[in-house]
Scaffold this active site. Structure first.
Site, short mmCIF file in Angstrom:
data_model
loop_
_atom_site.label_atom_id
_atom_site.label_comp_id
_atom_site.label_asym_id
_atom_site.label_seq_id
_atom_site.Cartn_x
_atom_site.Cartn_y
_atom_site.Cartn_z
N GLU A 104 0.75 -1.29 -0.10
CA GLU A 104 -0.06 -0.27 -0.02
C GLU A 104 0.96 1.24 -0.36
O GLU A 104 1.84 1.06 0.81
CB GLU A 104 -0.83 -0.07 1.17
N GLU A 129 -11.28 -3.04 3.04
CA GLU A 129 -11.83 -3.58 4.25
C GLU A 129 -13.28 -3.05 4.67
O GLU A 129 -13.32 -2.29 5.75
CB GLU A 129 -10.86 -2.67 5.49
O1 AHR Z 1 -2.29 -1.45 6.89
C1 AHR Z 1 -2.76 -0.27 7.21
C2 AHR Z 1 -4.37 -0.27 7.15
O2 AHR Z 1 -4.90 -1.25 7.97
C3 AHR Z 1 -4.89 -0.62 5.76
O3 AHR Z 1 -4.79 0.36 4.70
C4 AHR Z 1 -6.05 -0.94 6.04
O4 AHR Z 1 -6.86 -1.97 5.21
C5 AHR Z 1 -6.03 -1.32 7.81
O5 AHR Z 1 -7.30 -0.69 8.27
#
Ligand code: AHR
Length: 676
Positions: A59, A388
């Site tokens: 990410e 999520e």
């Molecule tokens: O990994 C950090 C964050 O944690 C991600 O962006 C999210 O999917 C989760 O809440």
């Protein structure tokens, strides 16, 4: 959270008590009381271990892309930040006089890269221009070459050249390159710069020679050495760390970045491909997420875009797993929803992405892939619908996506969400719905205390063996608490994850994929910790958590082998955790043992049913001086595996596991032994 106190081994306590009472038993009985047993059922193999069992979660958080994996040295190179001069400042040396002005072309065109800077010099003095601070500095290494490029046009007078100078933190020049020959048309100019010094915290100056006015845009300083030495390529040391893990898949681009705080800021893959100059910059949603770690200069240039993600996956031998926005902004932020009647647009993005990845070069999107240099398909096999997400609004949207995607592309597996927690109401509701809707995989997230990981090794033992499979898509032990800035990547967290992973491996028939999250953190520009790999502008290191992931990944084997601990099938007893596999590539039994006790553990190991034993086994031990031990830029491999030979004389042997350790034992057993 309470400090972790490893439980004292029960038999050790009894022995201590007996010795204190002066009750000395025979040596044989003494040893018997201490010795534990592990029996690997070599002749009773279970299911196949998927190639995707251990993978990567990428990410753009913590400056993971711009300022990290994407090694552009100039921040805000195209003056597109909402404050177009962010990262830049005027340079005026020895009597120089001039002015700077940003212009916006939006009235002339709707190009995504519409801003540019006019540098006007009245008196050149000893130099007039601009300076760029980079991403918490500019990293250059002595002897390395960098490509300086700029798009420019002459507006007025006779500016003779543009010089890019690299100055170290003390103001000493450690590299320079110049371009010249400007005309009144926009044109890209390039020159090579060789650094004469090393500094992670340098800065660059762009100085105009002569007087007059020049318009400049896309001011870039890019390392020549990238992964595969590609122009617009990725940072080689970081890709190397990833590749060495032998990851089974690469999930991208997140994470919450997929969702955006508002839908307008969601990740839209179509604006991230093509010429980097034409990719539309947007804010990074982590920019102001945590008021204790504000990074107002965090934007997404998309220099690292979807084409580069697919290429990276291919380079490191990982299956690509793109995660699509499903018409929902981050539910921790605005929770904005795309109305159901507008969902087609989002679904079409997913369909077009499949065409971009896999379609023939004659198709609309396959043609764009080919034009970027990859006529062969990327062989995309799976897509995540939403990140999520949770609640009935997600279910409604997932259903529409699944209907359209499965109708046109039944060959693509779909990953559904299970919310942000490992077992709350949202989680159970979504699992029920995902079963009903026949999702292929369900993405579980758990950011929990180290103890939770040790206590939950049996999590998957009783999961149903039919229906959707598990993707443990984001997890990491939090030493203090979720998203606390005080969380550490220490050995206690890594060892607890290792214990948990033995449970993943034992259940590889139901858990098909797993990944630690997040992946990267810039040591000065992070928002979230812990992270698997940390870096500055020149160096990088894998944390103990990285070495745990890598150890399991490179030693995963191809078939699960049942393993009994102290005569029981239950994993995780008295601080020992274990899993085993057969590796058909090398014809070895691969046993992993995690000892979370602060004392050694003597174990009698049996390779039950092994026929042709190799005499020379191998052992890989990962341990640390103490539970708080960490790696760092200066001591990058303090906690990392050590390899040793192991003499094997029979299918039954003794081994002493070090306190607080992860050990992998590999022993050759000949071909086809573990086949049913
Ligand atoms: O990994 C950090 C964050 O944690 C991600 O962006 C999210 O999917 C989760 O809440």
């Amino acid at each position: 959270m309470k400090a972790f106190r490893p439980r004292q081994n029960f038999s050790a306590r009894i022995v201590a008590l007996l010795c204190a009472l002066g009750l000395v038993f025979g040596q044989a009985q003494f040893v018997f009381a201490q010795t534990r047993t592990i029996s690997v059922q070599v002749d009773r193999p279970g299911g196949a271990i998927p190639r995707t069992l251990f993978g990567l979660f990428f990410e753009d958080i913590n400056f993971g892309a711009d300022g990290g994996l994407y090694p552009e040295r100039v921040k805000n190179r195209s003056f597109e930040f909402p404050n177009p001069m962010m990262g830049w400042k005027q340079v005026e040396r020895g009597g120089a006089k001039g002015g700077l002005q940003v212009y916006d072309l939006t009235t002339e065109s709707d190009a995504p890269n519409s801003h540019y800077l006019r540098i006007k010099v009245e008196t050149p003095g000893e130099g007039f221009g601009v300076s760029n601070e980079g991403f918490r500095g500019v990293g250059v290494e002595q002897g390395a070459e960098y490509i300086f490029s700029v798009t420019a046009r002459r507006v007025d007078g006779a500016p003779s050249a543009l010089r890019l100078e690299v100055e170290d933190a003390n103001g000493k020049q450690i590299g320079t390159a110049k371009v010249s020959g400007f005309t009144s048309d926009w044109k890209k100019y390039t020159a090579t710069l060789r650094a004469t010094g090393t500094d992670a915290k340098a800065h660059v100056n762009l100085i105009m020679d002569g007087s007059g006015a020049l318009d400049v845009d896309m001011v870039s300083l890019f390392p020549k050495e990238t992964w595969g030495n590609r122009p617009n390529g990725l940072r080689a040391d970081l890709v190397k760390l990833l590749k060495e893990m032998k990851p089974g898949f690469l999930r991208f681009p997140g994470g919450c970045i997929v969702e955006g705080r508002y839908l307008e800021q969601r990740y839209q893959w179509k604006t991230t491909i093509g010429d980097p100059e034409d990719r539309r910059l947007i804010v990074n949603r982590w920019n102001t997420e945590f008021n204790w770690r504000l990074t107002p200069d965090y934007y997404q240039s998309f220099g690292l875009g979807y084409y580069e993600y697919f290429q990276l996956a291919e380079d490191i031998g990982a299956e690509p797993l793109p995660i699509m926005n499903c018409g929902m902004a981050c539910q921790f932020n605005s929770a904005e929803l795309a109305p159901m009647e507008d969902l087609d647009h989002y679904i079409q993005d997913a369909l077009d992405l499949i065409e971009f990845a896999n379609g023939p070069v004659t198709s609309e999107w396959g043609k764009k892939r080919a034009a970027m240099g990859h006529p062969a398909p990327f062989n995309l096999k799976m897509i995540g619908v939403g990140n999520e997400q949770w609640g009935p609004q997600y279910v409604e949207r997932y259903r529409e996506f699944a209907k359209a995607l499965k109708a046109k592309h039944p060959e693509i597996s779909l990953v559904g969400a299970a919310g942000p927690s490992p077992d709350d109401e949202r989680f159970h509701y979504l699992w029920g719905k995902m079963r009903e809707m026949n999702a292929d995989l369900v993405d579980e997230h758990f950011y929990m205390a180290p103890k939770w990981f040790r206590d939950n090794v049996g999590r998957y033992d009783n999961y149903p063996r039919t229906g959707p499979k598990v993707f443990a898509g984001e997890y990491a032990a939090q030493s203090v608490g979720i998203a606390s800035p005080d969380n550490r990547n220490n050995w206690e967290t890594a060892m607890s994850e290792a214990a948990f992973i033995t449970g993943i491996e034992r259940n590889a028939d139901v858990v098909r994929m797993s990944s630690y999250a997040p992946l990267f953190g810039h040591v000065e520009a992070w928002q979230w910790t812990p992270n698997m790999i940390w870096f500055d502008n020149l160096r990088s290191y894998g944390t103990p958590n990285y070495y745990v992931q890598k150890t399991f990944s490179v030693h995963k084997g191809t078939q699960i082998l049942p393993v009994m601990l102290d005569g029981s099938e239950k994993n995780g007893q008295n601080d020992l955790f274990t899993s085993a596999s057969f590796d058909a590539g090398t014809n070895e039994v691969v046993l992993k043992v995690v000892n979370t006790a602060p004392s050694e553990s003597q174990v009698r190991i049996t390779l039950a049913g092994a026929k042709r034993l190799g005499k020379q086994g191998k052992v890989f031990v990962l341990t640390a001086p103490d539970l708080k031990a960490e790696n760092s830029l200066d001591a990058p491999t303090k906690v990392s595996p050590v390899e040793k030979p192991l003499a094997v004389t029979s299918g039954e042997f003794a081994y002493t596991f070090l306190p607080n350790s992860l050990t992998v034992i590999r022993v050759g057993v000949g071909a086809n032994q573990a086949k049913r």
